[in-house]
Design a protein around this motif. Structure first.
Motif, PDB file in Angstrom:
ATOM      1  N   LEU A  67      -2.366 -13.873  -7.329  1.00 36.04           N
ATOM      2  CA  LEU A  67      -2.433 -12.452  -7.630  1.00 36.04           C
ATOM      3  C   LEU A  67      -1.322 -11.737  -6.870  1.00 36.04           C
ATOM      4  N   THR A  68      -0.648 -10.800  -7.537  1.00 43.66           N
ATOM      5  CA  THR A  68       0.355  -9.971  -6.901  1.00 43.66           C
ATOM      6  C   THR A  68       0.069  -8.514  -7.249  1.00 43.66           C
ATOM      7  N   GLU A  69       0.815  -7.607  -6.646  1.00 43.51           N
ATOM      8  CA  GLU A  69       0.651  -6.157  -6.785  1.00 43.51           C
ATOM      9  C   GLU A  69      -0.603  -5.728  -6.029  1.00 43.51           C
ATOM     10  N   SER A  70      -0.407  -5.015  -4.949  1.00 45.72           N
ATOM     11  CA  SER A  70      -1.511  -4.709  -4.042  1.00 45.72           C
ATOM     12  C   SER A  70      -2.657  -3.969  -4.730  1.00 45.72           C
ATOM     13  N   ALA A  71      -2.338  -3.026  -5.613  1.00 50.07           N
ATOM     14  CA  ALA A  71      -3.408  -2.306  -6.306  1.00 50.07           C
ATOM     15  C   ALA A  71      -4.211  -3.247  -7.194  1.00 50.07           C
ATOM     16  N   TRP A 101      -6.255   8.363  -7.836  1.00 46.74           N
ATOM     17  CA  TRP A 101      -5.424   8.570  -6.657  1.00 46.74           C
ATOM     18  C   TRP A 101      -4.882   7.265  -6.088  1.00 46.74           C
ATOM     19  N   MET A 102      -5.591   6.159  -6.284  1.00 49.53           N
ATOM     20  CA  MET A 102      -4.998   4.880  -5.892  1.00 49.53           C
ATOM     21  C   MET A 102      -3.740   4.620  -6.699  1.00 49.53           C
ATOM     22  N   LEU A 103      -3.828   4.828  -8.006  1.00 55.25           N
ATOM     23  CA  LEU A 103      -2.682   4.542  -8.855  1.00 55.25           C
ATOM     24  C   LEU A 103      -1.580   5.572  -8.679  1.00 55.25           C
ATOM     25  N   PHE A 104      -1.932   6.795  -8.300  1.00 52.59           N
ATOM     26  CA  PHE A 104      -0.895   7.769  -7.967  1.00 52.59           C
ATOM     27  C   PHE A 104      -0.084   7.283  -6.759  1.00 52.59           C
ATOM     28  N   VAL A 105      -0.781   6.852  -5.724  1.00 56.48           N
ATOM     29  CA  VAL A 105      -0.081   6.350  -4.534  1.00 56.48           C
ATOM     30  C   VAL A 105       0.716   5.092  -4.876  1.00 56.48           C
ATOM     31  N   ALA A 106       0.135   4.225  -5.696  1.00 56.21           N
ATOM     32  CA  ALA A 106       0.797   2.967  -6.038  1.00 56.21           C
ATOM     33  C   ALA A 106       2.048   3.167  -6.889  1.00 56.21           C
ATOM     34  N   THR A 107       2.031   4.174  -7.759  1.00 56.62           N
ATOM     35  CA  THR A 107       3.141   4.336  -8.702  1.00 56.62           C
ATOM     36  C   THR A 107       4.115   5.436  -8.333  1.00 56.62           C
TER      37      THR A 107
END
Length: 211
Positions: A67-71, A101-107
């Motif tokens: 698995l990759t990509e922290s989110a 908000w997780m995906l906002f921070v991630a992207t």
């Protein structure tokens, strides 16, 4: 599913901290295999066989999945350990906001770190690299103010802790903004302190960020 035998590839202060803190919160059994960012070990052929993108983190599951990509990794862990309560219930308004908000921070924030750390990769020439870095830092500050405005305190959600809090806390430590944060994003600072103080996460946080 067994919680034995996770292998996490990462380095201190990297995105691997998000995954390691999540594994610690789950009391999962894992080992960390160091990939030295300072020596650009992530760019080498050995690591590329694990993650062709040559970025951290990577997680090998007990079933042998990569698995990759922290989110994606922490969302997968939340899904596979539903009783741990890493996210609010499926279909709830709170879960929607946690994912938002997780995906906002991630992207919108995470990608700025590479530009801040390696502006020469994005600049037309060497002379313009400092301006590219400063633009990344300006966007970084603007976007964190959006997150600051929605923190319920001490966690993102009024409903309590979720894995998005870990994501916010770790990513907020980057981009050399230590002097800026306390005066401008005090709620995020308080959230990071609350994450750092969680019993299972505290040792992980100290290893990555000190006291």
């Amino acid at each position: 599913m067994s919680d034995q035998g996770y292998i996490l590839y990462g380095d201190v202060r990297s995105g691997a901290c998000i995954v390691e803190a999540t594994l610690a919160e789950l009391s999962a059994d894992y080992v960390v295999r160091s990939v030295d960012l300072g020596a650009a070990a992530q760019r080498g052929a050995d690591y590329a066989r694990i993650n062709p993108q040559r970025k951290l983190p990577s997680l090998i599951t007990p079933a042998g999945e990569t698995l990759t990509e922290s989110a994606a990794i922490v969302l997968t862990l939340a899904e596979r350990y539903p009783d741990a309560g890493l996210l609010p219930p499926i279909g709830s308004p709170a879960r929607a906001q946690a994912l938002r908000w997780m995906l906002f921070v991630a992207t919108e924030l995470y990608p700025l770190v590479e530009i801040n750390d390696y502006p020469e990769r994005f600049a037309a020439d060497t002379d313009s690299a400092p301006a590219v870095r400063e633009r990344a830092r300006s966007l970084w500050r603007e976007r964190w103010l959006l997150v600051e405005a929605v923190i319920a305190g001490p966690w993102l959600l009024a409903e309590g802790f979720c894995i998005t809090d870990v994501y916010i806390a770790v990513v907020s430590r980057w981009a050399q903004q230590d002097a800026w944060r306390p005066a401008h994003v005090p709620s995020i600072e308080a959230l990071a302190g609350a994450v750092a103080g969680r019993d299972r996460i505290a040792p992980v946080w100290r290893r990555h960020f000190g006291g």
